[in-house]
Design an enzyme around this catalytic site. Structure first.
Site, PDB file in Angstrom:
ATOM      1  N   GLY A 168      54.735  34.060  38.256  1.00  0.00           N
ATOM      2  CA  GLY A 168      53.763  34.490  38.424  1.00  0.00           C
ATOM      3  C   GLY A 168      53.027  33.847  39.490  1.00  0.00           C
TER       4      GLY A 168
ATOM      5  N   ASN B 229      29.178  31.166  36.189  1.00  0.00           N
ATOM      6  CA  ASN B 229      29.696  30.579  35.024  1.00  0.00           C
ATOM      7  C   ASN B 229      27.700  30.066  34.789  1.00  0.00           C
ATOM      8  OD1 ASN B 229      32.479  31.034  34.974  1.00  0.00           O
ATOM      9  ND2 ASN B 229      33.240  29.254  34.525  1.00  0.00           N
TER      10      ASN B 229
ATOM     11  N   GLY C  11      49.740  29.610  39.785  1.00  0.00           N
ATOM     12  CA  GLY C  11      50.905  29.831  40.017  1.00  0.00           C
ATOM     13  C   GLY C  11      51.109  29.212  41.590  1.00  0.00           C
TER      14      GLY C  11
ATOM     15  N   LYS D 106      40.031  24.637  24.230  1.00  0.00           N
ATOM     16  CA  LYS D 106      39.887  25.684  25.395  1.00  0.00           C
ATOM     17  C   LYS D 106      39.792  27.476  25.341  1.00  0.00           C
ATOM     18  CE  LYS D 106      40.307  26.884  29.870  1.00  0.00           C
ATOM     19  NZ  LYS D 106      41.716  26.461  30.317  1.00  0.00           N
TER      20      LYS D 106
ATOM     21  N   ASN E  34      35.774  29.859  26.784  1.00  0.00           N
ATOM     22  CA  ASN E  34      36.725  30.985  27.097  1.00  0.00           C
ATOM     23  C   ASN E  34      35.467  32.172  26.173  1.00  0.00           C
ATOM     24  OD1 ASN E  34      40.054  30.153  27.790  1.00  0.00           O
ATOM     25  ND2 ASN E  34      38.546  30.138  29.691  1.00  0.00           N
TER      26      ASN E  34
HETATM   27  O1  PAF Z   1      38.991  31.457  32.678  1.00  0.00           O
HETATM   28  C1  PAF Z   1      38.797  30.309  33.651  1.00  0.00           C
HETATM   29  O2  PAF Z   1      37.739  31.043  34.613  1.00  0.00           O
HETATM   30  C2  PAF Z   1      38.237  29.024  32.781  1.00  0.00           C
HETATM   31  O3  PAF Z   1      38.586  28.956  31.639  1.00  0.00           O
HETATM   32  C3  PAF Z   1      36.973  28.301  33.002  1.00  0.00           C
HETATM   33  C4  PAF Z   1      36.817  27.400  32.082  1.00  0.00           C
HETATM   34  C5  PAF Z   1      36.031  29.521  32.006  1.00  0.00           C
HETATM   35  C6  PAF Z   1      35.614  28.139  34.119  1.00  0.00           C
HETATM   36  O4  PAF Z   1      35.854  29.094  34.768  1.00  0.00           O
END
Ligand code: PAF
Length: 309
Positions: free
Chosen positions: A7, A202, A12, A184, A188
């Site tokens: 990928g 974010n 990647g 994690k 998300n």
């Molecule tokens: O998917 C993403 O973008 C990342 O895992 C995170 C932690 C949300 C930061 O942008």
């Protein structure tokens, strides 16, 4: 080490660049032959600290051309994991380690459906990178990569963490891969769908009472599902942790917002969808996540009909 990276997306390319510069024998796999040819010609290009660095990496769409790899790093979108592994079978021998550092739930299980579980490792990475064009990324932020073994603690995770560290990528191991991956996924859950729906970076999610309230509610539901599954999260207060990550990655365009901007399929099925399904099995309702899931699925399905601003 002979390493195949499956990928050529943001992660990647980032891992190809670092591991190749550390002296490993790298091969990057792309299922699209024209794009593979173009990346092979131009190299993997990484924008970092104001510089554009080019690394020459062999790129192919034919896994049969590579020969066996000692390590395969799976860096495709979570919905493509099983197909990518099936296509990459010629690379994978009885000694090949297969490592997923993808977002979402179900990746290591999908890999273990194709490769014996003893060869499977998973983990998470807090590296941030955005795709600029085919084979070109912007390294948006560094963070640690954590690696664990699917069948429980062993020496291979430590070996791979050392390999990452030697390549200049902060890394460590975990004995609790499930707890790590859920920890994690809950980040998300709080950030990705909301950024995709609002088109905000974010950090901006924290500036509006509406997004902040939905974030808190979605995270609370997901943490309740994890609790019902006896999953140990890495932090005591999930809502606070998600806010801290949103703050630390304030300027990031989340991976889901990158997908929506490029009118691609997102990983919402493996994030909100997987948590809603796990909750259903345990009798834990997750209506906020179900709503976010349905809205992102609607976005994906309606790209061609959306009005411009
Ligand atoms: O998917 C993403 O973008 C990342 O895992 C995170 C932690 C949300 C930061 O942008």
């Amino acid at each position: 080490m002979k390493i195949a990276i499956i990928g050529p997306g943001a992660m990647g390319c980032l891992f190809s660049h670092y591991l190749s510069r550390a002296g490993h024998e790298l091969m990057l796999l792309d299922y699209r032959p024209e794009r593979a040819r173009s990346i092979a010609e131009q190299g993997v290009r990484v924008e970092e600290a104001g510089e554009l660095l080019t690394t020459r990496v062999p790129v192919t769409a034919d896994p049969g051309a590579v020969g066996g790899a000692e390590l395969c790093i799976v860096a495709v979108k979570a919905y493509a994991t099983r197909d990518a592994l099936l296509r990459s079978r010629p690379l994978i021998g009885p000694e090949t380690l297969v490592l997923s550092l993808q977002n979402g739930l179900g990746n290591v299980e999908a890999i273990a459906g194709v490769v014996p579980g003893g060869q499977v490792l998973g983990g998470t990475t807090a590296q941030g990178a955005n795709v600029v064009g085919p084979g070109q990324i912007r390294h948006a932020g560094t963070g640690e990569t954590v690696i664990g073994e699917l069948l429980g603690p062993g020496s291979r995770a430590a070996m791979l963490a050392a390999l990452f560290q030697e390549a200049g990528l902060e890394a460590r191991t975990t004995d609790d891969l499930t707890g790590l991956i859920w920890s994690k996924v809950i980040i998300n859950i709080g950030i990705n769908a909301l950024t995709a729906l609002t088109r905000l970076p974010n950090g901006k999610l924290l500036d509006y009472p509406g997004t902040r309230a939905v974030m808190a509610a979605a995270v609370k539901e997901a943490a309740a599902v994890a609790g019902a599954l006896d999953i140990r999260l890495l932090y005591p207060n999930p809502a606070e942790r998600v806010e801290a990550v949103a703050r630390a990655t304030a300027a990031n365009v989340s991976s889901m917002l990158q997908d929506v901007r490029a009118r691609r399929r997102t990983e919402v099925d493996q994030i909100q969808g997987a948590v809603v399904a796990a909750g259903r099995e345990k009798g834990v309702p997750a209506p906020v996540n179900e709503t976010l899931w349905r809205l992102v699925k609607t976005l994906e399905a309606s790209y061609a009909e959306q009005l411009g601003s």
